[in-house]
Design a protein around this motif. Structure first.
Motif, PDB file in Angstrom:
ATOM      1  N   UNK A   1     -21.544 -23.172  -5.895  1.00 19.52           N
ATOM      2  CA  UNK A   1     -20.790 -24.416  -5.765  1.00 19.52           C
ATOM      3  C   UNK A   1     -19.463 -24.260  -6.491  1.00 19.52           C
ATOM      4  N   UNK A   2     -19.337 -24.933  -7.650  1.00 20.29           N
ATOM      5  CA  UNK A   2     -18.080 -24.760  -8.370  1.00 20.29           C
ATOM      6  C   UNK A   2     -18.346 -24.425  -9.836  1.00 20.29           C
ATOM      7  N   UNK A   3     -19.628 -24.137 -10.136  1.00 19.59           N
ATOM      8  CA  UNK A   3     -20.018 -23.928 -11.534  1.00 19.59           C
ATOM      9  C   UNK A   3     -20.324 -22.451 -11.795  1.00 19.59           C
ATOM     10  N   UNK A   4     -20.167 -22.030 -13.040  1.00 19.35           N
ATOM     11  CA  UNK A   4     -20.703 -20.729 -13.444  1.00 19.35           C
ATOM     12  C   UNK A   4     -21.381 -20.898 -14.803  1.00 19.35           C
ATOM     13  N   UNK A   5     -22.296 -20.001 -15.093  1.00 18.45           N
ATOM     14  CA  UNK A   5     -22.999 -20.097 -16.371  1.00 18.45           C
ATOM     15  C   UNK A   5     -22.103 -19.566 -17.492  1.00 18.45           C
ATOM     16  N   UNK A   6     -22.415 -19.943 -18.707  1.00 16.39           N
ATOM     17  CA  UNK A   6     -21.654 -19.437 -19.855  1.00 16.39           C
ATOM     18  C   UNK A   6     -21.748 -17.918 -19.932  1.00 16.39           C
ATOM     19  N   UNK A   7     -22.906 -17.390 -19.536  1.00 11.93           N
ATOM     20  CA  UNK A   7     -23.123 -15.949 -19.546  1.00 11.93           C
ATOM     21  C   UNK A   7     -22.090 -15.252 -18.656  1.00 11.93           C
ATOM     22  N   UNK A   8     -21.862 -15.817 -17.480  1.00 10.74           N
ATOM     23  CA  UNK A   8     -20.893 -15.225 -16.559  1.00 10.74           C
ATOM     24  C   UNK A   8     -19.456 -15.437 -17.034  1.00 10.74           C
ATOM     25  N   UNK A   9     -19.223 -16.542 -17.712  1.00  6.67           N
ATOM     26  CA  UNK A   9     -17.858 -16.885 -18.103  1.00  6.67           C
ATOM     27  C   UNK A   9     -17.360 -16.081 -19.302  1.00  6.67           C
ATOM     28  N   UNK A  10     -18.254 -15.837 -20.255  1.00  2.00           N
ATOM     29  CA  UNK A  10     -17.775 -15.257 -21.509  1.00  2.00           C
ATOM     30  C   UNK A  10     -18.184 -13.808 -21.735  1.00  2.00           C
ATOM     31  N   UNK A  11     -18.920 -13.200 -20.786  1.00  2.00           N
ATOM     32  CA  UNK A  11     -19.401 -11.838 -21.002  1.00  2.00           C
ATOM     33  C   UNK A  11     -18.254 -10.839 -21.081  1.00  2.00           C
ATOM     34  N   UNK A  12     -17.086 -11.183 -20.477  1.00  2.00           N
ATOM     35  CA  UNK A  12     -15.966 -10.229 -20.435  1.00  2.00           C
ATOM     36  C   UNK A  12     -15.538  -9.749 -21.813  1.00  2.00           C
ATOM     37  N   UNK A  13     -15.835 -10.553 -22.829  1.00  2.00           N
ATOM     38  CA  UNK A  13     -15.433 -10.162 -24.185  1.00  2.00           C
ATOM     39  C   UNK A  13     -16.014  -8.819 -24.602  1.00  2.00           C
ATOM     40  N   UNK A  14     -17.184  -8.475 -24.034  1.00  2.00           N
ATOM     41  CA  UNK A  14     -17.825  -7.210 -24.389  1.00  2.00           C
ATOM     42  C   UNK A  14     -17.000  -5.999 -23.982  1.00  2.00           C
ATOM     43  N   UNK A  15     -16.133  -6.163 -22.964  1.00  2.00           N
ATOM     44  CA  UNK A  15     -15.393  -5.015 -22.422  1.00  2.00           C
ATOM     45  C   UNK A  15     -14.490  -4.343 -23.450  1.00  2.00           C
ATOM     46  N   UNK A  16     -14.008  -5.128 -24.412  1.00  2.00           N
ATOM     47  CA  UNK A  16     -13.072  -4.554 -25.379  1.00  2.00           C
ATOM     48  C   UNK A  16     -13.750  -4.272 -26.713  1.00  2.00           C
ATOM     49  N   UNK A  17     -15.064  -4.299 -26.722  1.00  2.00           N
ATOM     50  CA  UNK A  17     -15.805  -4.025 -27.963  1.00  2.00           C
ATOM     51  C   UNK A  17     -15.552  -2.581 -28.401  1.00  2.00           C
ATOM     52  N   UNK A  18     -15.545  -2.345 -29.694  1.00  2.00           N
ATOM     53  CA  UNK A  18     -15.241  -0.997 -30.185  1.00  2.00           C
ATOM     54  C   UNK A  18     -16.330   0.018 -29.835  1.00  2.00           C
ATOM     55  N   UNK A  19     -17.475  -0.469 -29.382  1.00  2.00           N
ATOM     56  CA  UNK A  19     -18.531   0.449 -28.960  1.00  2.00           C
ATOM     57  C   UNK A  19     -18.310   1.043 -27.565  1.00  2.00           C
ATOM     58  N   UNK A  20     -17.187   0.688 -26.920  1.00  2.00           N
ATOM     59  CA  UNK A  20     -16.977   1.235 -25.578  1.00  2.00           C
ATOM     60  C   UNK A  20     -16.877   2.764 -25.656  1.00  2.00           C
ATOM     61  N   UNK A  21     -17.469   3.397 -24.680  1.00  2.00           N
ATOM     62  CA  UNK A  21     -17.413   4.847 -24.562  1.00  2.00           C
ATOM     63  C   UNK A  21     -16.142   5.182 -23.783  1.00  2.00           C
ATOM     64  N   UNK A  22     -15.237   5.983 -24.393  1.00  2.00           N
ATOM     65  CA  UNK A  22     -13.918   6.133 -23.788  1.00  2.00           C
ATOM     66  C   UNK A  22     -13.596   7.539 -23.295  1.00  2.00           C
ATOM     67  N   UNK A  23     -14.332   8.565 -23.787  1.00  2.00           N
ATOM     68  CA  UNK A  23     -14.015   9.956 -23.421  1.00  2.00           C
ATOM     69  C   UNK A  23     -15.270  10.666 -22.923  1.00  2.00           C
ATOM     70  N   UNK A  24     -15.121  11.569 -21.968  1.00  2.00           N
ATOM     71  CA  UNK A  24     -16.267  12.410 -21.602  1.00  2.00           C
ATOM     72  C   UNK A  24     -16.608  13.318 -22.790  1.00  2.00           C
ATOM     73  N   UNK A  25     -17.859  13.605 -22.977  1.00  2.00           N
ATOM     74  CA  UNK A  25     -18.220  14.515 -24.068  1.00  2.00           C
ATOM     75  C   UNK A  25     -19.402  15.406 -23.690  1.00  2.00           C
ATOM     76  N   UNK A  26     -19.412  16.576 -24.273  1.00  2.00           N
ATOM     77  CA  UNK A  26     -20.506  17.509 -24.012  1.00  2.00           C
ATOM     78  C   UNK A  26     -21.095  17.942 -25.356  1.00  2.00           C
ATOM     79  N   UNK A  27     -22.369  18.316 -25.299  1.00  2.00           N
ATOM     80  CA  UNK A  27     -23.038  18.729 -26.529  1.00  2.00           C
ATOM     81  C   UNK A  27     -23.115  20.251 -26.531  1.00  2.00           C
ATOM     82  N   UNK A  28     -22.421  20.855 -27.495  1.00  2.00           N
ATOM     83  CA  UNK A  28     -22.439  22.309 -27.588  1.00  2.00           C
ATOM     84  C   UNK A  28     -23.109  22.675 -28.909  1.00  2.00           C
ATOM     85  N   UNK A  29     -24.196  23.375 -28.804  1.00  2.00           N
ATOM     86  CA  UNK A  29     -24.984  23.777 -29.978  1.00  2.00           C
ATOM     87  C   UNK A  29     -25.232  22.595 -30.915  1.00  2.00           C
TER      88      UNK A  29
END
Lengths: 422, 753
Positions: free
Chosen positions: B255-283
Motif C-alpha cells: 500500500x503506502x506503508x513500510x516497516x521500521x525494519x525496511x526503513x532504517x536498515x540502510x544504516x548498517x551499510x556504512x558500519x565499520x564492520x563492512x568487508x571492503x577488500x578481497x583477502x586470501x589466507x596464506x599459511x
C-alpha cells in the motif's frame, strides 16, 4: 406567563412527582402506554404547535423528530442537551431544578415517537444541584413504573440515564456532546453524516434542548394549536428568557413569543439604579449585540429579533447600561471563546487566540488603529470556515461590537483608556 | 464506475454518488490543497485547507468530507474558495515557527509548498508565537512539535494502521498538543510511517537529522529485502551513499506503508564492520589482495582440492536466503555445471523434511478479506509486520483470529483465543482439529486419527474453520525447529483441504521463495545441508553466511568448514571472525541497495530492482563475482551483460519445486523442555544486526529466554541466569516444557565493537 415549563413554579415542592402528576403530568405518557396515541399524531401536534428548538438554532422540533428513521432496525437514541454553557443563559438549570419530570416525560415521549428505547440527559458539569434534582426525579419515575422495560405491562421500553459533563462549553455542541457521552474528547464531528443517521455510538440519534423536551408534555396535553396561539407567527408558544446584567431583578421569565423587549425589561424590574440602557445581547454571548434604540423597539420572537439584527439564540438577554466599557466586554467574550475552543480545526484554534491577544493588547494600552481592521479581518476569516458553530460564535460578537460601538474602540486605542470609565 | 456527473470548475466529470469530493478532484487532477486528508486514513476535516465553493451551500465546504451528488457544481478556484483557503493558510502560519532554513522537512514540506501559493509575503500577526516542548519518542523519530499544525495524521495512523494509539492530542484550543501518552516513546514496528504522513517538520527521521536537503539526493525505486512482502520503497542517495529510505506506493504489495525494519536498515551499510577488500589466507595469515589475485587463488584452490580429483561430490554450496534470486541461480548453475549436486539454503533447519516447501496460496490483498485466521507458531506482528497489517485490516472488518502459540505475544488486534500450547502438544491439538472437522464432514477417519483426543480448543478451532467462508491457516517460524514440524505442516495441509482454507507459510522469510523457485536445494541425489556438515567435504562455496547466526548447530558447521584440506570460498558483505577462521578466500560482496537483483514475494511477484548506489571500495555485486568465477572455471553459458539477462533465463525455466513428503507421525513424543530459538525481529540478517538506530529501539533490545516457573525449576535456572547465552525471563505466559528464546545477535556485534 409561566404556562408551560414553569407552570408549577410557585407550588410547594414543584419538582416532586406528586406535584407534577397533580397538575396533569405524565397523562400523555400514560396514554401512550395504553396505546392511545400514535407517533404520527404526536409529530402532527408538534408541527402544529410551532415549537422550535430552544437550544439556539431554532429548528422546528416536530420536523426534526420526523427525520428519524424510526422503522429502521437497531438501537436508536434520544439525547437531551442540558449542557447549558452559553454565557447569559440559565433557563435549563431552572427547568431541571423545578420541573425535572417534564424533561423526563418529554424525553420518554420522544423515545416512543422515534422508536428509541434509551435516552441520555447530558447535564453541564457545574450543575450539581440540578443533577441531583434530576437524578431524584428519575428515581421517582422508575419507582412509579413510568420508565424501564415493558413499562406498566405495555410493550413500551424506555430507559433514561444522566450523564454529567466535566466543564466544557464545546460539549454543548450536539456532536461534541455525543463524543463526550461515548467517553471521548468533546470534539465536534463534521457533518454529514448527521446524528439522525449516524449519532450516538454510530446509531440514529435525536438531540433536543432541555426546554424543548420540557415543553412537549404540555403541548400534547393541551393541543398544538393552544401552544401556537400563545406565540406569534413563525414563533409558536412561550419561551424562557434569562434576563441578566444591569437590571434590578435578574431572573428567568417564561413569556409568550412576541413579547416586546421593553415589557421583558420591566418584568426584570427595569434598569438598575435608574441607569440608562446602552446595549443588549438578546440571545446569549454568541449573538450580535444591539444598541438600546434598536432593542427598545424589538419584540422577543425569532423574526422580531432577526429583524433587529440579532438572533433569539437560547433566549439569554444580557442587559448593559451606560457604565459598560464595550472594549472590555468584547475582550472578556473573546477570552471565553479562546479558552473554550476545542482546538480541532484551524480557524478557531488559531483565530480565537489571535482575536483575544489583539484585544488584550488594546486593553493594555498597546493597541494600534489598524487593529480594528485586523480584528474584522480575522473574524471574517473564522466565520463560516470551521467544523462547528463555535468559530462563528467567537467571530459574531467582534463584528457586531465593532459595527455598533466602533468609536469606543478607536478612543481606547488613541488614549489607552476607556471612553466610558476614564 | 461513474454513475453520476458533477461539474468542477466548469468541467463535467464522472463520479460515484457518495464518494468524497476530494477523491474526484484528485482523480481528475484538480489541485485542492490539504493537510489533514490522507487517502489511507479516516477523514478528519479539521485542517479546513480543502474548503471549496459548492453551489447552493451557504458556507464553503471541505472537499475531504463532502459527498458528491448528481449535478453538483463545485468551484475550487473562485473568489470564495480562494478566500477560505487563504484564510486557513494564514491561521496555520501565525503560530508556525517558519524556521524552514533549519528544518529537515524543508523542500519536501507540504506546508511550505502550499504556502507558496496560498500564503502571504508579510505576516499580520505581531503577537508572540506558540512554543511547544518536545518529548523524546525514541531512536527513530525526531520531534519538533512547535512546527506541528495539528493535522492528526500521526494520531490517526497510530489508531487506524499501527493499531496502537501512541500519539494523541492533549489539551484544548490553542493548547492542543500532539504528543505521546507514555514517556517510553513510540513502540510500534510501523512507527516510521508517521514521518512520511507528517506534512510538516514536526516528525522527521532521527538518523537522517541535519544530514541533507531532499533536493540534494537521488531517489531510486527499490525493494525491501527483510521479509516476505518486499515492500516498495525509494532509496535516497547522495554521493554514492544511502542517506534515507522512504516508502513507495504499491497497493498490491505494501500500500503506502513500510516497516521500521525496511526503513532504517540502510544504516548498517556504512558500519565499520563492512568487508571492503578481497583477502586470501596464506599459511594461516590473511592478506588483502586484488580481485584478480583473490579470484585466481579461489579457482586454483577449488581445482586443486576438488575438481582435479573428480571430487565434485565432496563440494558443497550453501547460501543465505537473503541473497538475490540472481545470486542463488548463478551459484546453483556453477555448482551443477561442475558436477556438484550438494546445494542448500535451509541452514537453520534441524528437520529438513519440514515446513519450508509448505504451500502459500493466498495473496496479500486477499488476506485482508478473510473472515477467520488460525496462526500456528508466530509472533506475526514483529516477524512479518506488513502481513500482520493486512490481517489487522481483516479483523477491523470483523474477522476472527485464533492463535496457537507457545507463549502470549502482543497483537495489535483482539484475538478470539490465544491458546498457549506446549511445543510437543501442537501436533496433537491440530490432529484434534482435523479429527473434529472430518467427523463433522462425516468422512472416514484415517488410522492415525483413531486414538486422537479432541479437546475444547480443537473443537472451537474446527467449528470456526467450518463456519468460515474464507479462512486462512498461517504456519509460523516457531514451528521450523519443532520436532513435529513435518507432522504439523502435513496436518495443516489436511485441515486446509478438508475445511476449504487457504494456507500461508510464514515459517520462511526474505528471499526463500526465490531460492525454492531456482531450486537452490539438493539436486538429484545430492546432499542436504545437514548431511554435508556431517560428511567429509573437500570444498565449500558459501554465499553471505555467518555461522553463529545462521546455523542451528554452530559447532557442526564450524567443524565441517575448518579442516585443513577443506577449501572454503566465502562471499560476504560484512566481516566476521568465525568466517575468517575457516575460510581460505573471502570475497567482499555488495549488500542491499548496492546490487541489482530480484525478490520473489509471497504474492509471487518477481520484483526486480537496480542498484541504488555503487558498492564501496573493492566490493562487487555477488552476481558479477559469480559470473567471473564461472568464466575462470571456463564454464559455458555465463555470458551475461547485466543481471536482467539472468532473470530472463530464470523466467524461461520451469518452476523447480522442492517436494515435501506428507508424513504424519503422532507417536513421536519429544519430552522434556523444548527450546524454540528465534532471532529477534531486528537481528534476522546481517544488515539489520549492524543498523544502530533500530538496535536502540524497544524491539531492537528484545533479548530474552522466556520460560514459565516450572520449566525454570526443571532447568535449574533463576531470573539472573543466562540460558544458551540469553538472559532468562521467568513468566507464566509461556507454555509448559518450553523455552522461547528471542535472541538479539546484534548484542554480540556491539560487544565486539
Amino acid at each position: 406567563m409561566n404556562e408551560a415549563c414553569f407552570k408549577n413554579l410557585t407550588k410547594d415542592q414543584c419538582y416532586s412527582l406528586k406535584t407534577y402528576e397533580a397538575s396533569g403530568g405524565y397523562s400523555v405518557w400514560r396514554k401512550i402506554l395504553k396505546g392511545e396515541l400514535t407517533p404520527e399524531h404526536i409529530i402532527d401536534e408538534l408541527k402544529a404547535s410551532g415549537l422550535r428548538g430552544r437550544g439556539g438554532a431554532g429548528f422546528p422540533t416536530g420536523l426534526k423528530w420526523s427525520f428519524m428513521p424510526r422503522h429502521s432496525d437497531g438501537q436508536k437514541y434520544v439525547v437531551c442537551n442540558s449542557d447549558e454553557g452559553e454565557p447569559g443563559t440559565c433557563k435549563d438549570r431552572d427547568i431541571l431544578r423545578f420541573n425535572p419530570h417534564a424533561v423526563i416525560e418529554g424525553m420518554a415521549i420522544g423515545g416512543f415517537v422515534m422508536n428509541a428505547s434509551v435516552g441520555y440527559n447530558y447535564i453541564r458539569g457545574e450543575f450539581m444541584e440540578p443533577f441531583y434534582r434530576f437524578e431524584d426525579a428519575l428515581k421517582e419515575a422508575y419507582e412509579a413504573e413510568l420508565l424501564g422495560q415493558n413499562i406498566n405491562k405495555s410493550s413500551v421500553n424506555f430507559d433514561l440515564y444522566t450523564h454529567l459533563g466535566a466543564g466544557s462549553y464545546i460539549c454543548g455542541e450536539e456532536t461534541a456532546l455525543l463524543e463526550s457521552i461515548e467517553g471521548k474528547k468533546g470534539h465536534p464531528r463534521f457533518k454529514p453524516p448527521f446524528p439522525a443517521n449516524v449519532g450516538l455510538f454510530g446509531k440514529p440519534t435525536t438531540i433536543n434542548n432541555t426546554e424543548s423536551f420540557a415543553s412537549v408534555p404540555e403541548i400534547l396535553s393541551r393541543g398544538g394549536q393552544w401552544f401556537a396561539d400563545i406565540g406569534v407567527e413563525n414563533s409558536g408558544g412561550c419561551k424562557l428568557f434569562s434576563v441578566s446584567g444591569h437590571v434590578k431583578s435578574p431572573a428567568n421569565f417564561e413569556v409568550p413569543m412576541g413579547t416586546p423587549f421593553k415589557d421583558l425589561l420591566k418584568m426584570a424590574g427595569g434598569m438598575r439604579d435608574g441607569a440608562k440602557l446602552k446595549a443588549v445581547i438578546p440571545g446569549g454571548s454568541s449573538t450580535p449585540v444591539l444598541t438600546a434604540e434598536v432593542a427598545m423597539t424589538m419584540t422577543m420572537d425569532y423574526d422580531g429579533i432577526e429583524k433587529a439584527g440579532s438572533m433569539l439564540g437560547a433566549g439569554s438577554v444580557i442587559i448593559m447600561d451606560e457604565s459598560t466599557c464595550m472594549v472590555k466586554v468584547l475582550t472578556r467574550l473573546a477570552h471565553f471563546y479562546y479558552d473554550e475552543s476545542c482546538g480541532q480545526c484551524t480557524p478557531c484554534r488559531e483565530g480565537t487566540g489571535w482575536l483575544y491577544r489583539i484585544l488584550k493588547r488594546m486593553i493594555d494600552g498597546n493597541g494600534k488603529q489598524c487593529d480594528i481592521d485586523l480584528l474584522l479581518g480575522v473574524q471574517g476569516k473564522i466565520m463560516g470556515n470551521t467544523i462547528c458553530a463555535l468559530g462563528d460564535a467567537a467571530a459574531t460578537p467582534v463584528e457586531s461590537f465593532l459595527r455598533n460601538f466602533r468609536p469606543e474602540f478607536e478612543y481606547y486605542i488613541e488614549y489607552g483608556k476607556s471612553m466610558v470609565k476614564g | 464506475m461513474a454513475d453520476i456527473e458533477i461539474e468542477i470548475d466548469g468541467k463535467m466529470v464522472g463520479a460515484k454518488a457518495g464518494e468524497m469530493l476530494i477523491t474526484v478532484t484528485d482523480r481528475e487532477g484538480v489541485s485542492v490543497p490539504r493537510f489533514c486528508y490522507h487517502k489511507k486514513l479516516s477523514v478528519a476535516a479539521s485542517c479546513r485547507m480543502c474548503l471549496v465553493d459548492v453551489e447552493g451551500a451557504p458556507k464553503p465546504q471541505p472537499a475531504c468530507s463532502t459527498p458528491v451528488n448528481e449535478g453538483m457544481k463545485v468551484y475550487t478556484q473562485n473568489g470564495k474558495a480562494k478566500a477560505s483557503q487563504k484564510a486557513v493558510m494564514e491561521f496555520l502560519l501565525i503560530n508556525h515557527p517558519l524556521d524552514c532554513p533549519i528544518c529537515d522537512q524543508g523542500g519536501e514540506c507540504e506546508l511550505q509548498d502550499v504556502a507558496v501559493e496560498y500564503g502571504s509575503d508579510v505576516s499580520r500577526f505581531s503577537e508572540g508565537k506558540r512554543i511547544v516542548p518536545d518529548s523524546d519518542i525514541g531512536a527513530l523519530i525526531q520531534t519538533d512539535m512547535t512546527r506541528c499544525i495539528h493535522c492528526t495524521r500521526c494520531v490517526r495512523f497510530g489508531l487506524e494502521i499501527a493499531g496502537m494509539m501512541e500519539m494523541g492530542g492533549t489539551g484544548r484550543g490553542e493548547h492542543l498538543k500532539i504528543e505521546p501518552f507514555l514517556k517510553d516513546g513510540i513502540q510500534s514496528e510501523l512507527s516510521g510511517n508517521m514521518i512520511d504522513v507528517c506534512p510538516v517538520g514536526a516528525l522527521t527521521s532521527k538518523p537522517f537529522r541535519y544530514e541533507l536537503r531532499s533536493w540534494q539526493m537521488h531517489s531510486m525505486p527499490s525493494v525491501a529485502r527483510h521479509d516476505l512482502v518486499g515492500s516498495n520503497l525509494f532509496v535516497q542517495t547522495y554521493k554514492g551513499k544511502v542517506k534515507r529510505v522512504v516508502s513507495a506506493d504499491n497497493d498490491w504489495v505494501n500500500e503506502t506503508w513500510i516497516s521500521d525494519r525496511d526503513r532504517f536498515s540502510y544504516e548498517g551499510l556504512t558500519h565499520e564492520n563492512r568487508l571492503l577488500e578481497p583477502q586470501i589466507k596464506v599459511q594461516g595469515q590473511w592478506k588483502q589482495v586484488s580481485w584478480k589475485v583473490a579470484l585466481n587463488y579461489a579457482i586454483k584452490g577449488l581445482n586443486s582440492h576438488v575438481l582435479k580429483h573428480q571430487k565434485a561430490n565432496q563440494l558443497g554450496g550453501l547460501a543465505s536466503s537473503t541473497a538475490t534470486m540472481e545470486e542463488l541461480y548463478l551459484l546453483k548453475k556453477i555448482l551443477t555445471e561442475v558436477g556438484c549436486d550438494n546445494i542448500d539454503h535451509r541452514l537453520n533447519v534441524k528437520n529438513l523434511n519440514n515446513t519450508i516447501a509448505f504451500d502459500s496460496n493466498i495473496k496479500l490483498d486477499a488476506l485482508e478479506k478473510i473472515d477467520y485466521a488460525l496462526i500456528v507458531g508466530a509472533n506475526i506482528r514483529l516477524e512479518q509486520p506488513m502481513i500482520n497489517h493486512r490481517l489487522r485490516k481483516a479483523t477491523k472488518k470483523g474477522a476472527d483470529v485464533d492463535a496457537l502459540n507457545v507463549m502470549t505475544f502482543d497483537f495489535n488486534y483482539p484475538l478470539n483465543t490465544q491458546n498457549i500450547t506446549a511445543p510437543n502438544k501442537i501436533a496433537s491439538t491440530l490432529a484434534g482439529v482435523l479429527k473434529s472437522i472430518m467427523t463433522s464432514n462425516v468422512q472416514e477417519l484415517p488410522d492415525y486419527l483413531a486414538n486422537v483426543e479432541v479437546d475444547e480448543v480443537a473443537n472451537n478451532i474446527a467449528s470456526k474453520l467450518l463456519n468460515s467462508n474464507s479462512s486462512v491457516i498461517i504456519l509460523g517460524e516457531h514451528i521450523v525447529n519443532n520436532e513435529d514440524a513435518s507432522t504439523i505442516a502435513s496436518l495443516i495441509t489436511q485441515i486446509a483441504h478438508n475445511a476449504n482454507s487457504k494456507t500461508l507459510n510464514l515459517s520462511i522469510t526474505a528471499n526463500t521463495i526465490a531460492a525454492n523457485l531456482v531450486g537452490f536445494v539438493p539436486q538429484n541425489s545430492g546432499m542436504d545441508v545437514n548431511t554435508m556438515l556431517a560428511f567429509d567435504m573437500r570444498g565449500f562455496i558459501l554465499l553471505d553466511i555467518y555461522p553463529q547466526y545462521d546455523f542451528h548447530d554452530l559447532d557442526a558447521a564450524v567443524k565441517a568448514f575448518t579442516p585443513e584440506d577443506t577449501f572454503v570460498i566465502s562471499l560476504n558483505s560484512f566481516k566476521d571472525d568465525i568466517v575468517a577462521g575457516y575460510s581460505d578466500v573471502i570475497l567482499p560482496i555488495a549488500s542491499i541497495y548496492e546490487t541489482s537483483g530480484t525478490q520473489l514475494n509471497i504474492n509471487n511477484d518477481m520484483q526486480s530492482y537496480m542498484a541504488a548506489v555503487k558498492a564501496p571500495d573493492e566490493v562487487k555485486p555477488a552476481w558479477k563475482v559469480l559470473k567471473v568465477m564461472a568464466d575462470l572455471l571456463e564454464l559455458p553459458g555465463f555470458h551475461y551483460a547485466d543481471s536482467t539477462q539472468v532473470v530472463a533465463e530464470i523466467s524461461h525455466q520451469s518452476y523447480v519445486k522442492h517436494i515435501h513428503d506428507e508424513c504424519i507421525n503422532l507417536t513421536s513424543k519429544h519430552n522434556g523442555v523444548s527450546t524454540i530459538w528465534q532471532s529477534s525481529p531486528y537481528s534476522i540478517d546481517v544488515v539489520l544486526r549492524h543498523s544502530s538506530a533500530l538496535q536502540k529501539t524497544k524491539i531492537g533490545q528484545i533479548n530474552s529466554a522466556c520460560m514459565n516457573p516450572a520449566s525454570a525449576e526443571t532447568l535449574g535456572l533463576s531470573a539472573n541466569d543466562k540460558y544458551l547465552g540469553v538472559p532468562v525471563v521467568i513468566t507464566s505466559t509461556v507454555a509448559d516444557d518450553c523455552v522461547f528464546i528471542n535472541a538479539n545477535h546484534a548484542t554480540h556485534i556491539q560487544e565486539q565493537v
